[in-house]
Scaffold this active site. Structure first.
Site, mmCIF file in Angstrom:
data_model
loop_
_atom_site.group_PDB
_atom_site.id
_atom_site.type_symbol
_atom_site.label_atom_id
_atom_site.label_comp_id
_atom_site.label_asym_id
_atom_site.label_seq_id
_atom_site.Cartn_x
_atom_site.Cartn_y
_atom_site.Cartn_z
ATOM 1 N N HIS A 239 11.573 5.239 0.905
ATOM 2 C CA HIS A 239 11.470 4.085 1.788
ATOM 3 C C HIS A 239 10.067 4.107 2.383
ATOM 4 C CE1 HIS A 239 12.014 1.380 5.183
ATOM 5 N NE2 HIS A 239 13.083 0.910 4.553
ATOM 6 N N ASP A 240 9.366 2.983 2.292
ATOM 7 C CA ASP A 240 7.948 3.003 2.670
ATOM 8 C C ASP A 240 7.727 3.412 4.120
ATOM 9 O OD1 ASP A 240 8.967 0.620 3.681
ATOM 10 O OD2 ASP A 240 7.618 -0.673 2.542
ATOM 11 N N THR A 241 8.668 3.089 5.005
ATOM 12 C CA THR A 241 8.493 3.519 6.395
ATOM 13 C C THR A 241 8.662 5.022 6.535
ATOM 14 O OG1 THR A 241 9.401 1.395 7.088
ATOM 15 C CG2 THR A 241 9.174 3.076 8.781
ATOM 16 N N ASN A 299 13.732 -2.450 13.940
ATOM 17 C CA ASN A 299 12.931 -3.359 13.124
ATOM 18 C C ASN A 299 12.542 -4.579 13.956
ATOM 19 O OD1 ASN A 299 13.184 -2.622 9.942
ATOM 20 N ND2 ASN A 299 14.979 -1.938 11.071
ATOM 21 N N GLN A 307 1.366 -13.869 8.798
ATOM 22 C CA GLN A 307 1.314 -14.219 7.381
ATOM 23 C C GLN A 307 1.812 -15.650 7.165
ATOM 24 O OE1 GLN A 307 3.762 -11.127 5.764
ATOM 25 N NE2 GLN A 307 2.242 -9.515 6.101
#
Length: 510
Positions: A239-241, A299, A307
């Site tokens: 998981h990137d986090t 989160n 963006q």
């Protein structure tokens, strides 16, 4: 030994919601140098049926990144990290049953309520410890169950995005621990799939693979003809986090982190999950980390807001483009309006600028006019929500959080970093920007025996990429804005309105 290690090269493949890249890390015995060798866009594809990830295009780009790294020398190992919750389904032969669906697809609308009608919210949290978000794998699977989806009926294996790519790179099917914990299908206390919960919701348990911890070798790399190569494929915090937090040079055990990208992950590192009525009420989440840790966090919508504003301007999204928008935000009037970045209208907004204006009007505030004003409102909102999360993390853990580390893409935004320091009354240490890749590489170095521990890896990161410090300024307007934010989300302000001013005085020696 040092000269041998200096020659070893490691590849981190890091996939995000907007883009992916392959980076080569080289360790010289004292510093870890990182070089990007391949970057590519990650563009979802909308079909009449759903919004999908183009997973086969991503696989081709991952292979291109590995090839680019190999052209510069032999590789010791590689590891893949990516976003969580999304997955692919394989049949009994290992064939993919359709492109994975994007977490922003509308198929999960109403699924939380459908789940709660069968299993109470409190019980789901007790078994999983995960924040309630409609994007979670649990609700994606429930949507498939309720639709009697034929792919789920014939599926043999479920693999999250990094696990799916690892399967195609090695031929091995497994789910890495940190990604498994984010699905809301996993029990962090028992360290196993929450089969009882899944059974009650009608989700087939047999599709869930073996869960393996970060730091192990999954297998050797296979080329497109399935021939084995000498390069090892290692499981990072996939998981990137998890990789981003591993790559954060935390100043002390009581420091907080903000892993800043499309999402903001605002949290602290703990040794065991904290699953209590209070963490449930605050909608906090307990996600697996590297080195037998957990990430207690929330989160927050993140730079998705900026963006979206940029997309509405019809611009390509280059680094210079974002810098231009930030300069315009710095010049815009402060505190013109306060928004909640986590409000539902922002989650799938096709026109983010109009969604922000509409939110302000509905809250009785003047709508921001122009890109700079819009971005300023968004960045201020992220700083205010970060303060809210951090103060509640202090309550839950009993810790006094003295320092905040901002890592990832937001660390290059000096305006955001200073806003966060000012809003929270705490020093902010910004960087590294490439914390996810560095955390990925640290785990590969640990797997190779080059470094001994996560702590040693973080010391290596601090030496290699020293962070930049932002000290809080005593600006009473932030306290007023925070009171407006609390009123907006229906929370009464604390009785001590001078709390932040007092904290700033302590942290700056005033």
């Amino acid at each position: 030994m040092a000269s041998v290690r200096a020659a070893e090269r490691y590849v981190a493949v890091d996939l995000g919601a907007e883009s992916g890249r392959a980076l080569v890390g080289t360790y010289d015995g004292d510093h870890l140098a990182v070089e990007e060798v391949h970057r590519f866009a990650n563009r979802p594809v909308r079909l009449p049926s759903a919004l999908h990830w183009d997973i086969l295009a991503l696989l081709a780009e991952v292979r291109a990144g590995i090839a680019a790294a190999e052209r510069r020398g032999a590789l010791t190992s590689l590891a893949v990290d990516a976003w969580g919750v999304d997955f692919g389904l394989l049949d009994a032969r290992g064939a993919l049953l359709g492109n994975p669906v994007h977490y922003r697809d509308a198929r999960t609308d109403g699924m939380l309520e459908a789940a709660f009608a069968v299993v109470p919210r409190e019980e789901i949290f007790e078994q999983t410890g995960i924040q309630f978000l409609p994007i979670n794998s649990l609700y994606q699977l429930l949507a498939l169950v309720r639709a009697d989806d034929p792919a789920l009926r014939v599926a043999s294996t479920l693999l999250t995005i990094p696990d799916l790519l690892n399967y195609w790179l090695t031929g091995e099917k497994a789910c890495e621990f940190t990604n498994a914990t984010t699905t809301q299908c996993f029990n962090p206390r028992t360290r196993a799939w929450a089969t009882g919960l899944l059974r009650r919701l009608g989700i087939p348990e047999h599709v869930l693979p073996q869960v393996l911890p970060p730091g192990g070798t999954l297998g050797s790399l296979r080329d497109e003809a399935c021939a084995r190569r000498s390069t090892r494929v290692v499981l990072p915090g996939s998981h990137d986090t998890a990789s981003a937090v591993a790559g954060t040079p935390l100043r002390d055990a009581d420091a907080a982190y903000i892993s800043s990208g499309t999402w903001f992950l605002v949290g602290v590192e703990v040794r065991e999950p904290i699953i209590t009525p209070q963490t449930l009420a605050l909608n906090l989440t307990n996600e697996g980390g590297v080195g037998n840790t957990f990430r207690l966090l929330r989160n927050v919508m993140g730079l998705w807001l900026v963006q979206g504003i940029r997309r509405g301007l019809g611009r390509p999204g280059s680094a210079a483009d974002y810098a231009e928008l930030t300069r315009a935000a710095a010049a815009a009037p402060p505190f013109a309006a306060v928004i909640d970045p986590d409000a539902a209208p922002f989650f799938r907004a096709d026109d983010m600028a109009q969604a922000i204006r509409d939110f302000c009007i509905s809250a009785g505030q003047p709508p921001p006019d122009g890109p700079g004003a819009l971005v300023r409102v968004a960045l201020e909102a992220l700083a205010l929500r970060s303060r809210w999360v951090i103060e509640h993390l202090e309550e839950v853990t009993g810790r006094a959080i003295r320092t905040i580390h901002i890592v990832g893409g937001g660390a290059r935004n000096r305006l955001l970093c200073q806003m966060t320091a000012d809003a929270t009354g705490r020093p902010v240490l910004a960087g590294p920007i490439e914390s996810t890749a560095l955390g990925n590489l640290i785990v590969q170095l640990m797997a190779a025996g080059t470094i001994a521990s996560l702590g040693e890896g973080r010391e290596l990161v601090a030496r290699s990429v020293p962070p930049q410090e932002f000290l809080p300024a005593a600006d009473p307007r932030w306290q007023d804005a925070y009171g407006r934010f609390q009123a907006l989300i229906g929370e009464a302000p604390p009785p001590d309105a001078n709390l932040t001013a007092d904290r700033i005085a302590i942290n700056t020696g005033g």
